[in-house]
Design a protein around this motif. Structure first.
Motif, short mmCIF file in Angstrom:
data_model
loop_
_atom_site.label_atom_id
_atom_site.label_comp_id
_atom_site.label_asym_id
_atom_site.label_seq_id
_atom_site.Cartn_x
_atom_site.Cartn_y
_atom_site.Cartn_z
N PHE A 461 28.87 13.02 49.77
CA PHE A 461 28.73 14.39 49.32
C PHE A 461 27.80 14.44 48.11
O PHE A 461 27.64 13.45 47.39
N THR A 462 27.17 15.58 47.94
CA THR A 462 26.35 15.82 46.76
C THR A 462 27.12 16.74 45.82
O THR A 462 28.11 17.36 46.22
N TYR A 463 26.65 16.86 44.60
CA TYR A 463 27.44 17.60 43.62
C TYR A 463 26.58 18.11 42.48
O TYR A 463 25.47 17.61 42.23
N ASN A 464 27.13 19.09 41.81
CA ASN A 464 26.63 19.57 40.52
C ASN A 464 27.73 19.34 39.50
O ASN A 464 28.88 19.73 39.74
N LEU A 465 27.41 18.76 38.36
CA LEU A 465 28.40 18.46 37.34
C LEU A 465 28.24 19.43 36.18
O LEU A 465 27.13 19.72 35.74
N LYS A 466 29.36 19.94 35.69
CA LYS A 466 29.34 20.83 34.53
C LYS A 466 30.54 20.51 33.64
O LYS A 466 31.56 20.01 34.10
N VAL A 467 30.37 20.81 32.35
CA VAL A 467 31.44 20.61 31.38
C VAL A 467 32.19 21.92 31.22
O VAL A 467 31.58 22.99 31.07
N VAL A 468 33.52 21.85 31.24
CA VAL A 468 34.32 23.06 31.15
C VAL A 468 34.06 23.74 29.81
O VAL A 468 33.93 23.09 28.76
N ALA A 469 33.96 25.05 29.83
CA ALA A 469 33.50 25.80 28.65
C ALA A 469 34.49 25.71 27.49
O ALA A 469 34.10 25.51 26.34
N ASP A 470 35.79 25.87 27.76
CA ASP A 470 36.76 25.90 26.65
C ASP A 470 37.20 24.52 26.20
O ASP A 470 37.95 24.38 25.23
N GLY A 471 36.76 23.46 26.91
CA GLY A 471 37.06 22.11 26.48
C GLY A 471 38.51 21.70 26.63
O GLY A 471 38.94 20.72 26.02
N GLN A 472 39.30 22.41 27.42
CA GLN A 472 40.72 22.11 27.56
C GLN A 472 41.00 21.51 28.94
O GLN A 472 40.26 21.71 29.90
N TYR A 473 42.12 20.81 28.99
CA TYR A 473 42.54 20.22 30.27
C TYR A 473 43.15 21.28 31.17
O TYR A 473 42.91 21.29 32.37
#
Length: 945
Positions: A461-473
């Protein structure tokens, strides 16, 4: 007032069977029927005549039948005027000629008088309600029983999840309820339910949501003909009738003209009205004959305008009908508790070009006594004119992956603007800035990033990676400005809101999160621990006192003096002690007084040497040996614990012992600790009742990220940071000022988060297991967690415990036992000494008498020698003296000592002068101990003592 009888199995117990005789029972029984047309009325009459031919001559059935009116009020009036007035025992009901009007009016009216009603055509679920239709049963399966066939079809085709579309009426909800109960038992997941108002079947938005946000592609539609036509139009417009979709529709929807190609449906077999009439008459005849031969039958009501008197045998007759099992033209007939027919047989149809094509059947297997599904998958043409069975779910090949910064699992580094893209081992991971609402570019690397690359390679599979905006789990929190009062934040919120397909991060699997998202098997196991800063070693003036507890020190001091007193008393009162041996008492060595006993006790304990004065008695020496053993154990324990204290510096009270530490369970103002907001650790403390006080304190001190908490820990603003063990072990290995304290608790594992019931869940789990077996996970550990450790202790030492009474109780028991044994020995010594003195006294008396006798003999011999002849007296003195000396020597030859002259009488309380002990007129000579004892015994035998 009419009271409903209970539907118990022991219905005959309500009647006195001793008076039941067939001679009292009626011989003519009226059977009513309300049918759709005249032709079926004639069929009913013919079947009654055939039944009369098979019955006993004592019983005759009389048919009373007419056509059903379209007006329910007229139908109810006809029941009273044409059936009840003729005292019918049962009624068979169908439907009007045009349409399938419910026989509710007939059921209500007859049920009022407890007259059984057998339905042969209506399949509405509302008639299964026994609270409303107390005496209704039917020989045709209701529409809700299609759910049984649907479940077997899904199992046969190996579909594990389904989306249901149903109407909100009683039939739709009854079918849904039955399907859900069966699905739970068959492990089939109802992924989404679309309910619509009958007649207002615009479900475009719901269909679009299911198409775009759900992976499931298996749909079940329960709708009548009018609603199905509208829904089919929406399906065709949204191209949901193409390849990869599976549609199973209800029997009612088959009458629509715009049925899509490739759908599957059911059709009840042998459900024609004339067939149902034949089977109903057969069941009724069997039940009536059973009642005739076993009960006292009373007459049914004969009018509706008289006071209400329900038929006394009505419920009994109804129960007999419910218990009938009959194999007729429509197949095996059996009824459930609701009066609905079981074992209805169906034909499986595939719609091609608006034509119904049989592809299977659902029928009763007489050998196995259960329903059996036969389905020819090779003959089915699926939506999109596809001959291969669809997978039943949509598998996206391009995924949206979310993560967050958590060293060493994910390093989020600024994007190098002097370059076009991130480095080879990094992945572009943009993050939305909530302040400016602008997406900023970052580059991510680390443990989880390498894991993501390997998964993408293994699972294609291919993907796009992003960091969660609020930085919480992810935690379930209250938010303002949203429709729902609470919603999930962080990584979990991204998956719940379907903004991401997968979360690859050190995400702990918790019960709360598992209810809304799916987790793979853990890729790394972890627990919760505490990170603290190392404190400088402390040195106190009283550090040498630390190996023993204060109470233990006090007991040692008391023991020294108790043992000394015991030694003194044992030596003082023992017959063999220094006080009772005179030559020892007056010697230079001296006796053991109290001060000497204390000095002896301290000398043995401190191993500093012992003076000349030591215990002389056996009992005191036994106690001395016990005390020496006690001293050896105490000194060895003290030495070993003192060495540990000096090396490990136990004076540091800063370190926590773990989650049970009193400073966590009962927080104080001088000790601050925290974790990360919205994390699994935060949720753990919130869920533990015994840590409620700690959680309330942490709410005010929790930080937004691990980096912030560790930075404040180094600055001294926090005393402890509670977090996942892999991260804290990494930090302690990187910075020697940090160390882990306490034991691991709250064990769990890091898993990959996915949307609920995601197709990728099992695939990712299997891939992780293969990575563990191949050693790939160990490679990641060595590279990112263990590869850059510094040479410093990562864990605060576990200091030795101060020894207390519990640790040293045994040696004190030893000393106490020694004291008791010693005092027991002194009793033995006293008894032994008394017996020995008696023996010596008797011997002394015998010696005195012998000496006196020998002296008297000598005197007599001397007198005899004077009376002898003169010649003998003239013997020279030189010759006489040797003989006299020889006689004296012969007289006292058995003595080994000379008899000293008797001393003057001793004065009471005065000791014997030393001159008499050492010899008359002679100087005091140095004597051995043996000589002293010998002289003492000799002098005592002559009564000097």
């Amino acid at each position: 007032m009419l009271h409903n009888d209970e539907y118990d199995d022991n219905i005959f117990d309500k009647y006195d069977t001793s008076t039941w005789t067939t001679t009292n029972n009626p011989t003519h029984y009226n059977i009513g029927a309300i049918l759709s047309d005249r032709q079926h009325v004639l069929t009913f009459v013919n079947e009654i005549e055939l039944a009369n031919n098979s019955l006993s001559p004592n019983i005759t059935l009389h048919p009373t039948a007419f056509e059903m009116s379209f007006n329910p009020v007229h139908t109810a009036q006809d029941v009273c005027d044409k059936l009840i007035s003729k005292a019918v025992y049962a009624v068979i009901v169908s439907h009007p000629m045009n349409g399938f009007k419910s026989p509710t009016a007939v059921s209500f009216t007859c049920g009022f008088y407890k007259i059984p009603v057998i339905g042969i055509s209506n399949r509405d679920s509302s008639l299964s309600n026994k609270n409303l239709h107390s005496t209704f049963l039917r020989t045709i399966s209701p529409y809700s029983h299609q759910a049984d066939v649907w479940i077997d079809m899904l199992l046969y085709m190996e579909y594990k999840s389904v989306i249901i579309i149903h109407s909100s009426d009683s039939d739709g909800r009854g079918t849904l309820s039955r399907f859900q109960n069966l699905a739970d038992k068959s492990n089939i997941k109802v992924e989404y339910i679309i309910e619509y108002e009958s007649g207002i079947s615009n479900i475009r938005r719901e269909l679009r949501y299911a198409q775009r946000n759900l992976y499931c592609r298996v749909f079940i539609l329960y709708a009548n003909s009018e609603d199905a036509e509208i829904i089919f139009t929406e399906i065709i417009q949204q191209e949901m009738d193409q390849t990869d979709y599976v549609w199973i529709v209800s029997e009612q929807a088959l009458t629509t003209a715009n049925k899509p190609d490739g759908i599957l449906s059911l059709k009840l077999k042998r459900s024609e009205e004339n067939v149902m009439i034949k089977d109903s008459v057969a069941i009724l005849t069997n039940a009536l004959w059973t009642m005739y031969t076993t009960a006292n039958i009373t007459k049914p009501p004969t009018a509706c305008n008289t006071p209400i008197y329900p038929w006394q045998n009505g419920i009994m007759f109804y129960k007999l009908l419910m218990k009938q099992v009959h194999t007729g033209e429509s197949g095996l007939i059996k009824f459930d508790d609701a009066g609905d027919r079981l074992f209805g047989e169906y034909e499986i149809l595939n719609i091609i070009n608006n034509t119904e094509r049989p592809v299977g059947n659902y029928k009763f297997n007489a050998k196995e006594m259960k329903m059996e599904l036969n389905l020819n998958l090779d003959q089915i043409e699926w939506p999109g004119h596809n001959n291969q069975k669809p997978l039943g779910y949509f598998v996206p090949s391009h995924l949206t992956i979310t993560t967050l910064a958590e060293r060493p699992f994910v390093w989020v580094k600024p994007f190098p603007f002097d370059q076009i893209e991130c480095e080879d081992n990094q992945i572009l991971c943009p993050k939305l800035n909530l302040t400016t609402n602008v997406e900023e570019d970052f580059c991510c690397e680390g443990y989880c990033i390498d894991l993501l690359k390997e998964l993408a390679s293994k699972l294609n599979f291919t993907y796009n990676l992003k960091v969660v905006a609020d930085g919480q789990y992810g935690t379930y929190e209250f938010f303002d400005g949203f429709d729902k009062p609470r919603r999930w934040s962080g990584l979990v919120g991204e998956l719940v809101n379907r903004k991401a397909d997968m979360a690859v991060a050190p995400l702990t699997a918790t019960p709360e999160r598992s209810q809304v998202i799916s987790f793979s098997k853990p890729f790394k196991y972890e627990g919760i621990t505490v990170l603290q800063t190392r404190q400088p070693r402390k040195a106190t003036l009283a550090s040498f006192m630390q190996p023993f507890h204060g109470k233990l020190w006090l007991l040692v001091l008391i023991s020294v003096h108790v043992v000394a007193l015991a030694l003194y008393m044992l030596d003082r009162f023992s017959p063999f002690g220094g006080y009772n041996v005179d030559d020892i008492t007056n010697s230079d060595e001296g006796v053991l007084n109290l001060s000497s006993a204390i000095w002896f006790s301290w000398g043995v304990l401190l191993n500093s040497g012992i003076g000349e004065r030591t215990p002389r008695s056996f009992s005191a020496r036994v106690l001395g040996m016990v005390w020496a053993g006690f001293a050896m154990i105490v000194v060895a324990s003290y030495t070993a614990n003192l060495a540990a204290f000096l090396v490990l510096n136990p004076g540091d009270d800063h370190a926590l012992s773990g989650v049970e530490d009193s400073r966590l369970r009962n927080p104080t103002e001088g000790f601050t600790f925290a974790t990360v907001k919205g994390s699994a650790v935060d949720m753990f403390f919130r869920s533990q009742v015994h840590l409620f006080n700690a959680y309330r304190t942490m709410e005010e001190t929790n930080r937004n990220s691990p980096e912030e908490a560790i930075d404040q820990l180094l600055k001294g603003e926090l005393d402890a940071f509670i977090w996942d063990s892999p991260r804290l072990e990494y930090e302690a290995a990187q910075d020697c000022e940090l160390a882990i304290s306490g034991e691991l608790f709250g064990r769990s594992g890091y898993g990959i988060g996915l949307q609920k019931n995601s197709f990728w869940t099992n695939e990712v789990t299997l891939a992780l297991l293969r990575m563990h077996e191949s050693g790939f996970m160990e490679t990641l550990d060595n590279r990112w967690i263990l590869g850059s450790e510094k040479e410093c202790d990562a864990k605060i030492e576990s200091f030795p415990n101060t020894l207390g009474m519990k640790n040293m109780a045994g040696v004190f028991i030893l000393v106490f036992s020694g004291i008791v044994i010693s005092f027991g020995l002194i009793v033995v010594e006293i008894i032994y000494k008394k017996r020995k003195l008696r023996k010596i006294q008797r011997l002394s008396i015998a010696k005195k008498m012998a000496i006196r006798w020998m002296i008297k003999v000598r005197k007599n011999r001397s007198k005899h020698s004077k009376n002898t002849s003169y010649q003998i007296a003239t013997i020279t003195k030189s010759n006489q003296e040797p003989h006299e000396k020889e006689s004296e020597q012969d007289l006292f030859r058995y003595h080994s000592f000379s008899i000293p002259p008797p001393p003057p009488p001793p004065i009471v309380g005065q000791r014997i002068p030393s001159t008499y002990i050492s010899g008359l007129g002679g100087p005091k000579k140095q004597r051995t101990a043996q000589q002293k004892i010998y002289e003492f015994k000799h002098q005592k035998s002559f009564g000097y003592y």
